[in-house]
Write an enzyme that holds these catalytic residues in place. Structure first.
Site, PDB file in Angstrom:
ATOM      1  N   CYS A   1     -37.644  -4.620   8.792  1.00  0.00           N
ATOM      2  CA  CYS A   1     -37.257  -4.217   9.983  1.00  0.00           C
ATOM      3  C   CYS A   1     -37.914  -4.874  11.071  1.00  0.00           C
ATOM      4  O   CYS A   1     -39.123  -5.285  11.241  1.00  0.00           O
ATOM      5  CB  CYS A   1     -37.227  -2.397  10.197  1.00  0.00           C
ATOM      6  N   LEU A   2     -37.032  -5.376  12.485  1.00  0.00           N
ATOM      7  CA  LEU A   2     -37.829  -6.066  13.179  1.00  0.00           C
ATOM      8  C   LEU A   2     -38.744  -5.091  14.102  1.00  0.00           C
ATOM      9  O   LEU A   2     -39.731  -5.660  14.645  1.00  0.00           O
ATOM     10  CB  LEU A   2     -36.899  -6.517  14.324  1.00  0.00           C
TER      11      LEU A   2
ATOM     12  N   GLN B   1     -33.701  -0.152  19.285  1.00  0.00           N
ATOM     13  CA  GLN B   1     -34.899  -0.957  18.824  1.00  0.00           C
ATOM     14  C   GLN B   1     -35.149  -1.942  20.228  1.00  0.00           C
ATOM     15  O   GLN B   1     -36.220  -2.606  20.456  1.00  0.00           O
ATOM     16  CB  GLN B   1     -34.522  -2.088  17.916  1.00  0.00           C
TER      17      GLN B   1
ATOM     18  N   GLY C   1     -29.631  -7.527  11.723  1.00  0.00           N
ATOM     19  CA  GLY C   1     -29.006  -6.434  12.408  1.00  0.00           C
ATOM     20  C   GLY C   1     -30.210  -5.771  13.491  1.00  0.00           C
ATOM     21  O   GLY C   1     -31.385  -6.103  13.411  1.00  0.00           O
TER      22      GLY C   1
ATOM     23  N   HIS D   1     -29.147   0.871   7.297  1.00  0.00           N
ATOM     24  CA  HIS D   1     -30.166   0.828   7.995  1.00  0.00           C
ATOM     25  C   HIS D   1     -30.149   0.957   9.520  1.00  0.00           C
ATOM     26  O   HIS D   1     -30.793   1.674  10.092  1.00  0.00           O
ATOM     27  CB  HIS D   1     -30.694  -0.605   7.707  1.00  0.00           C
ATOM     28  N   GLU D   2     -29.108   0.029  10.091  1.00  0.00           N
ATOM     29  CA  GLU D   2     -28.821   0.436  11.398  1.00  0.00           C
ATOM     30  C   GLU D   2     -28.253   1.795  12.099  1.00  0.00           C
ATOM     31  O   GLU D   2     -28.749   2.057  13.008  1.00  0.00           O
ATOM     32  CB  GLU D   2     -27.802  -0.723  12.145  1.00  0.00           C
TER      33      GLU D   2
ATOM     34  N   HIS E   1     -31.109   4.126  12.413  1.00  0.00           N
ATOM     35  CA  HIS E   1     -31.737   3.788  13.781  1.00  0.00           C
ATOM     36  C   HIS E   1     -31.288   4.880  14.892  1.00  0.00           C
ATOM     37  O   HIS E   1     -31.976   5.107  15.805  1.00  0.00           O
ATOM     38  CB  HIS E   1     -31.910   2.323  14.303  1.00  0.00           C
TER      39      HIS E   1
HETATM   40 ZN    ZN Z   1     -34.691  -1.769  11.624  1.00  0.00          ZN
END
Ligand code: ZN
Length: 162
Positions: free
Chosen positions: A89-90, A51, A46, A131-132, A135
Site C-alpha cells: 500500500c502506498l 490516501q 490503485g 483493497h481500494e 480504504h
Molecule cells: Zn492502499
C-alpha cells in the site's frame, strides 16, 4: 495536474469513512487526474481519495491491463473464490504482507459522468478493487495481514503497491 502528498499509516484520516460523491465537479475531475498522477509516480496500481487526504468515495486503478478505471461510490456486489498473496500500500511504504482476497469480484460504481456501470475483475484487479474499497471505509490491508509485514525489498520480485 499535480501529484499530491500520500497520507501514511498513523494519519487518522486513513481510518475515517469517506462520503459518497453527489456530483462530479471540475474540482473532483482535477482530483481524479491528480490521483492518477500520484499513483503512477509511486508505481502503484490503485489509489483511493482518502490516501491523498480527501474523504470522498473515489478510487483509481491501473493494473497494467490496458485500462484506467475510475470508480466513484463503488459497491462490491459479488465475490467468488480466493487468492492469497503479498499486498502493499502506498500508505504503508516499503512494506508488504500476505492477504487473502476473493479471486473474482463484481463492483458497481459511477464513472466521471456519474453514469452507473459494473466492473468484474479477477486476480490482481480483484485484489486491487477490494483493497481500494477498504480504504473508503477506513480499512487498511495491515488489518488483514496473515503473519508479519516484511520489507518489500526483501521479496524477490517487485510487488505492486496500492
Ligand atoms: Zn492502499
Amino acid at each position: 495536474m499535480a501529484t499530491r502528498q500520500v497520507r501514511i499509516i498513523g494519519d487518522e484520516i486513513l481510518r475515517k469513512a469517506s462520503k459518497p460523491v453527489k456530483e462530479v465537479t471540475p474540482r473532483i475531475k482535477d482530483l481524479i487526474a491528480d490521483m492518477f498522477e500520484t499513483m503512477y509516480e509511486s508505481n502503484g496500481v490503485g489509489l483511493a481519495a482518502p490516501q491523498v487526504g480527501i474523504l470522498k468515495q473515489i478510487v483509481v486503478l491501473d493494473v497494467d491491463d490496458g485500462n484506467q478505471y475510475v470508480l466513484i461510490n463503488p459497491q462490491i456486489m459479488e465475490t467468488d473464490g480466493s487468492q492469497t498473496g503479498y499486498e502493499g500500500c502506498l500508505s504503508v511504504p516499503g512494506k508488504s504482507g500476505i492477504v487473502t482476497r476473493p479471486s473474482w469480484v463484481k463492483v458497481r460504481a459511477y464513472d466521471e459522468e456519474m453514469q452507473p456501470f459494473e466492473l468484474e475483475g479477477e486476480e490482481l484487479l480483484a485484489r486491487a478493487i477490494c483493497h481500494e474499497c477498504d480504504h473508503l471505509h477506513g480499512g487498511l490491508y495491515v488489518d488483514l495481514v496473515e503473519g508479519e509485514l516484511v520489507d518489500t525489498d526483501s521479496l524477490e520480485e517487485d510487488e505492486d503497491e496500492e
